[in-house]
Write a protein that holds these residues in place. Structure first.
Motif, PDB file in Angstrom:
ATOM      1  N   LEU A  20      36.598  57.122  17.874  1.00 44.82           N
ATOM      2  CA  LEU A  20      36.157  57.812  16.661  1.00 44.82           C
ATOM      3  C   LEU A  20      34.699  58.157  16.871  1.00 44.82           C
ATOM      4  O   LEU A  20      33.905  57.250  17.144  1.00 44.82           O
ATOM      5  CB  LEU A  20      36.243  56.902  15.429  1.00 44.82           C
ATOM      6  CG  LEU A  20      37.575  56.378  15.002  1.00 44.82           C
ATOM      7  CD1 LEU A  20      37.385  55.353  13.902  1.00 44.82           C
ATOM      8  CD2 LEU A  20      38.440  57.507  14.512  1.00 44.82           C
ATOM      9  N   ALA A  21      34.343  59.406  16.763  1.00 42.37           N
ATOM     10  CA  ALA A  21      32.935  59.817  16.878  1.00 42.37           C
ATOM     11  C   ALA A  21      32.277  59.197  18.114  1.00 42.37           C
ATOM     12  O   ALA A  21      31.182  58.655  18.035  1.00 42.37           O
ATOM     13  CB  ALA A  21      32.178  59.448  15.605  1.00 42.37           C
ATOM     14  N   ASP A  22      32.961  59.250  19.246  1.00 46.97           N
ATOM     15  CA  ASP A  22      32.477  58.698  20.518  1.00 46.97           C
ATOM     16  C   ASP A  22      32.222  57.195  20.476  1.00 46.97           C
ATOM     17  O   ASP A  22      31.443  56.664  21.269  1.00 46.97           O
ATOM     18  CB  ASP A  22      31.212  59.431  20.992  1.00 46.97           C
ATOM     19  CG  ASP A  22      31.513  60.851  21.415  1.00 46.97           C
ATOM     20  OD1 ASP A  22      32.584  61.072  22.012  1.00 46.97           O
ATOM     21  OD2 ASP A  22      30.673  61.731  21.167  1.00 46.97           O
ATOM     22  N   GLN A  23      32.867  56.493  19.580  1.00 52.31           N
ATOM     23  CA  GLN A  23      32.773  55.038  19.470  1.00 52.31           C
ATOM     24  C   GLN A  23      34.154  54.447  19.719  1.00 52.31           C
ATOM     25  O   GLN A  23      35.167  55.088  19.438  1.00 52.31           O
ATOM     26  CB  GLN A  23      32.277  54.635  18.073  1.00 52.31           C
ATOM     27  CG  GLN A  23      30.943  55.230  17.687  1.00 52.31           C
ATOM     28  CD  GLN A  23      29.808  54.676  18.515  1.00 52.31           C
ATOM     29  OE1 GLN A  23      29.710  53.471  18.718  1.00 52.31           O
ATOM     30  NE2 GLN A  23      28.956  55.557  19.005  1.00 52.31           N
ATOM     31  N   ASP A  24      34.207  53.213  20.231  1.00 49.46           N
ATOM     32  CA  ASP A  24      35.467  52.557  20.574  1.00 49.46           C
ATOM     33  C   ASP A  24      35.876  51.543  19.517  1.00 49.46           C
ATOM     34  O   ASP A  24      35.074  50.682  19.129  1.00 49.46           O
ATOM     35  CB  ASP A  24      35.333  51.856  21.930  1.00 49.46           C
ATOM     36  CG  ASP A  24      35.140  52.836  23.069  1.00 49.46           C
ATOM     37  OD1 ASP A  24      36.055  53.645  23.303  1.00 49.46           O
ATOM     38  OD2 ASP A  24      34.073  52.793  23.717  1.00 49.46           O
ATOM     39  N   PHE A  25      37.135  51.636  19.087  1.00 48.22           N
ATOM     40  CA  PHE A  25      37.707  50.733  18.092  1.00 48.22           C
ATOM     41  C   PHE A  25      39.090  50.314  18.548  1.00 48.22           C
ATOM     42  O   PHE A  25      39.650  50.882  19.491  1.00 48.22           O
ATOM     43  CB  PHE A  25      37.827  51.433  16.729  1.00 48.22           C
ATOM     44  CG  PHE A  25      36.500  51.755  16.104  1.00 48.22           C
ATOM     45  CD1 PHE A  25      35.895  50.858  15.244  1.00 48.22           C
ATOM     46  CD2 PHE A  25      35.853  52.938  16.395  1.00 48.22           C
ATOM     47  CE1 PHE A  25      34.667  51.149  14.675  1.00 48.22           C
ATOM     48  CE2 PHE A  25      34.620  53.243  15.834  1.00 48.22           C
ATOM     49  CZ  PHE A  25      34.032  52.339  14.974  1.00 48.22           C
ATOM     50  N   CYS A  26      39.672  49.317  17.870  1.00 45.69           N
ATOM     51  CA  CYS A  26      41.038  48.916  18.177  1.00 45.69           C
ATOM     52  C   CYS A  26      41.676  48.255  16.965  1.00 45.69           C
ATOM     53  O   CYS A  26      40.985  47.840  16.026  1.00 45.69           O
ATOM     54  CB  CYS A  26      41.077  47.978  19.380  1.00 45.69           C
ATOM     55  SG  CYS A  26      40.320  46.359  19.116  1.00 45.69           S
ATOM     56  N   ILE A  27      43.002  48.195  17.008  1.00 50.90           N
ATOM     57  CA  ILE A  27      43.782  47.419  16.043  1.00 50.90           C
ATOM     58  C   ILE A  27      44.871  46.694  16.824  1.00 50.90           C
ATOM     59  O   ILE A  27      45.213  47.090  17.947  1.00 50.90           O
ATOM     60  CB  ILE A  27      44.411  48.272  14.909  1.00 50.90           C
ATOM     61  CG1 ILE A  27      45.356  49.335  15.478  1.00 50.90           C
ATOM     62  CG2 ILE A  27      43.350  48.889  14.033  1.00 50.90           C
ATOM     63  CD1 ILE A  27      46.118  50.106  14.406  1.00 50.90           C
ATOM     64  N   ASP A  28      45.404  45.633  16.240  1.00 49.85           N
ATOM     65  CA  ASP A  28      46.489  44.893  16.873  1.00 49.85           C
ATOM     66  C   ASP A  28      47.686  45.808  17.075  1.00 49.85           C
ATOM     67  O   ASP A  28      48.062  46.556  16.172  1.00 49.85           O
ATOM     68  CB  ASP A  28      46.911  43.701  16.011  1.00 49.85           C
ATOM     69  CG  ASP A  28      45.913  42.571  16.048  1.00 49.85           C
ATOM     70  OD1 ASP A  28      45.340  42.318  17.126  1.00 49.85           O
ATOM     71  OD2 ASP A  28      45.703  41.942  14.990  1.00 49.85           O
ATOM     72  N   ILE A  29      48.304  45.730  18.242  1.00 50.71           N
ATOM     73  CA  ILE A  29      49.441  46.589  18.535  1.00 50.71           C
ATOM     74  C   ILE A  29      50.630  46.284  17.626  1.00 50.71           C
ATOM     75  O   ILE A  29      51.442  47.154  17.348  1.00 50.71           O
ATOM     76  CB  ILE A  29      49.850  46.506  20.025  1.00 50.71           C
ATOM     77  CG1 ILE A  29      50.708  47.718  20.393  1.00 50.71           C
ATOM     78  CG2 ILE A  29      50.537  45.189  20.324  1.00 50.71           C
ATOM     79  CD1 ILE A  29      50.866  47.931  21.864  1.00 50.71           C
ATOM     80  N   GLY A  30      50.711  45.060  17.132  1.00 53.04           N
ATOM     81  CA  GLY A  30      51.802  44.701  16.238  1.00 53.04           C
ATOM     82  C   GLY A  30      51.796  45.484  14.931  1.00 53.04           C
ATOM     83  O   GLY A  30      52.809  45.565  14.246  1.00 53.04           O
ATOM     84  N   LEU A  31      50.673  46.079  14.594  1.00 49.84           N
ATOM     85  CA  LEU A  31      50.565  46.888  13.382  1.00 49.84           C
ATOM     86  C   LEU A  31      50.977  48.343  13.619  1.00 49.84           C
ATOM     87  O   LEU A  31      51.247  49.076  12.668  1.00 49.84           O
ATOM     88  CB  LEU A  31      49.128  46.867  12.858  1.00 49.84           C
ATOM     89  CG  LEU A  31      48.544  45.503  12.527  1.00 49.84           C
ATOM     90  CD1 LEU A  31      47.067  45.621  12.173  1.00 49.84           C
ATOM     91  CD2 LEU A  31      49.325  44.852  11.402  1.00 49.84           C
ATOM     92  N   VAL A  32      51.012  48.765  14.886  1.00 47.73           N
ATOM     93  CA  VAL A  32      51.263  50.168  15.228  1.00 47.73           C
ATOM     94  C   VAL A  32      52.758  50.430  15.350  1.00 47.73           C
ATOM     95  O   VAL A  32      53.460  49.736  16.085  1.00 47.73           O
ATOM     96  CB  VAL A  32      50.544  50.549  16.536  1.00 47.73           C
ATOM     97  CG1 VAL A  32      50.864  51.977  16.947  1.00 47.73           C
ATOM     98  CG2 VAL A  32      49.039  50.355  16.378  1.00 47.73           C
ATOM     99  N   ARG A  33      53.222  51.435  14.621  1.00 53.04           N
ATOM    100  CA  ARG A  33      54.631  51.834  14.677  1.00 53.04           C
ATOM    101  C   ARG A  33      54.839  53.005  15.632  1.00 53.04           C
ATOM    102  O   ARG A  33      55.842  53.083  16.313  1.00 53.04           O
ATOM    103  CB  ARG A  33      55.148  52.215  13.274  1.00 53.04           C
ATOM    104  CG  ARG A  33      55.130  51.065  12.298  1.00 53.04           C
ATOM    105  CD  ARG A  33      56.095  49.976  12.766  1.00 53.04           C
ATOM    106  NE  ARG A  33      55.928  48.752  12.019  1.00 53.04           N
ATOM    107  CZ  ARG A  33      55.455  47.628  12.504  1.00 53.04           C
ATOM    108  NH1 ARG A  33      55.053  47.545  13.742  1.00 53.04           N
ATOM    109  NH2 ARG A  33      55.368  46.545  11.778  1.00 53.04           N
ATOM    110  N   GLU A  34      53.890  53.940  15.651  1.00 55.36           N
ATOM    111  CA  GLU A  34      53.966  55.066  16.575  1.00 55.36           C
ATOM    112  C   GLU A  34      52.632  55.798  16.586  1.00 55.36           C
ATOM    113  O   GLU A  34      51.782  55.562  15.726  1.00 55.36           O
ATOM    114  CB  GLU A  34      55.099  56.022  16.220  1.00 55.36           C
ATOM    115  CG  GLU A  34      54.949  56.735  14.900  1.00 55.36           C
ATOM    116  CD  GLU A  34      56.142  57.626  14.577  1.00 55.36           C
ATOM    117  OE1 GLU A  34      56.122  58.803  15.001  1.00 55.36           O
ATOM    118  OE2 GLU A  34      57.074  57.146  13.911  1.00 55.36           O
TER     119      GLU A  34
END
Length: 156
Positions: A20-34
Motif C-alpha cells: 500500500l503506498a509503497d509500504q509493506d503490510f500483511c494479514i494472516d492467511i487464515g483470514l484470506v478467502r481469495e
C-alpha cells in the motif's frame, strides 16, 4: 493456490504480504478467502471515506475498504493493477483494496515484534505487530478487528 497453504507447526503461521503506498503490510492467511483483480464498485451514499463501495461476489454483496485511505496514506485511485483481498473476520466478509499482493510467507510467531510507540502514526491503532524479513523489509501486520469496527457499518 492459497488453499494448499495453512498454519504450520505450533508457533508458526503464514501471512499474505501486500503493498500500500509503497509500504509493506500483511494479514494472516487464515483470514484470506481469495485474491481478485480490481473491478469497479457500486458507491454507497454516506459511507465513510475509506469505503470504496460494494461488489457482487457470486451473489453476495461485499464491502470494499480502501486500505490506503483507512490507514492514513490517502485514497487510492484503483486501476487494473490493484487487487481486492477477500477476507473473513468474525463472520464478516470484506474486500481489502491493495496495490498488489507481493508474497505468501511463513512467519515464526516469536519474530513478531511490538509496534513502536509513535503517537504521530495514524495507522498505529490498526497494526498488531512488526515483522522484519531477511531482505530488510519490515511488514506491518494488520489487525482486522480494529480495521473493521462494527460501529462504522462496514458489515458485508
Amino acid at each position: 493456490m492459497l488453499q494448499s497453504i495453512s498454519h504450520n507447526s505450533v508457533g508458526k503461521s503464514d501471512v499474505v504480504a501486500f503493498k500500500l503506498a509503497d509500504q509493506d503490510f500483511c494479514i494472516d492467511i487464515g483470514l484470506v478467502r481469495e485474491i481478485r483483480g480490481w473491478t469497479p464498485t457500486t458507491m454507497l451514499p454516506h459511507a465513510p471515506d475509506y469505503v470504496k463501495g460494494v461488489i457482487n461476489l457470486r451473489g453476495s454483496v461485499v464491502t470494499v475498504i480502501d486500505l490506503s485511505a483507512r490507514l492514513g496514506f490517502g485514497a487510492a485511485t484503483p486501476s487494473h493493477r490493484h487487487v481486492v483481498i477477500i477476507a473473513m473476520h468474525a463472520g464478516r466478509i470484506v474486500g481489502l483494496l491493495a496495490d498488489l499482493v507481493s508474497d505468501i510467507l511463513p512467519i515464526n510467531d516469536d519474530h513478531i515484534q511490538a509496534v513502536p510507540d509513535i503517537a504521530s502514526n495514524p495507522a498505529r491503532e490498526f497494526i498488531v505487530g512488526m515483522i522484519t524479513l531477511d531482505d530488510g523489509r519490515i511488514l506491518r501486520k494488520i489487525d482486522l478487528a480494529q480495521l473493521l469496527p462494527a460501529a462504522h457499518g462496514v458489515d458485508a
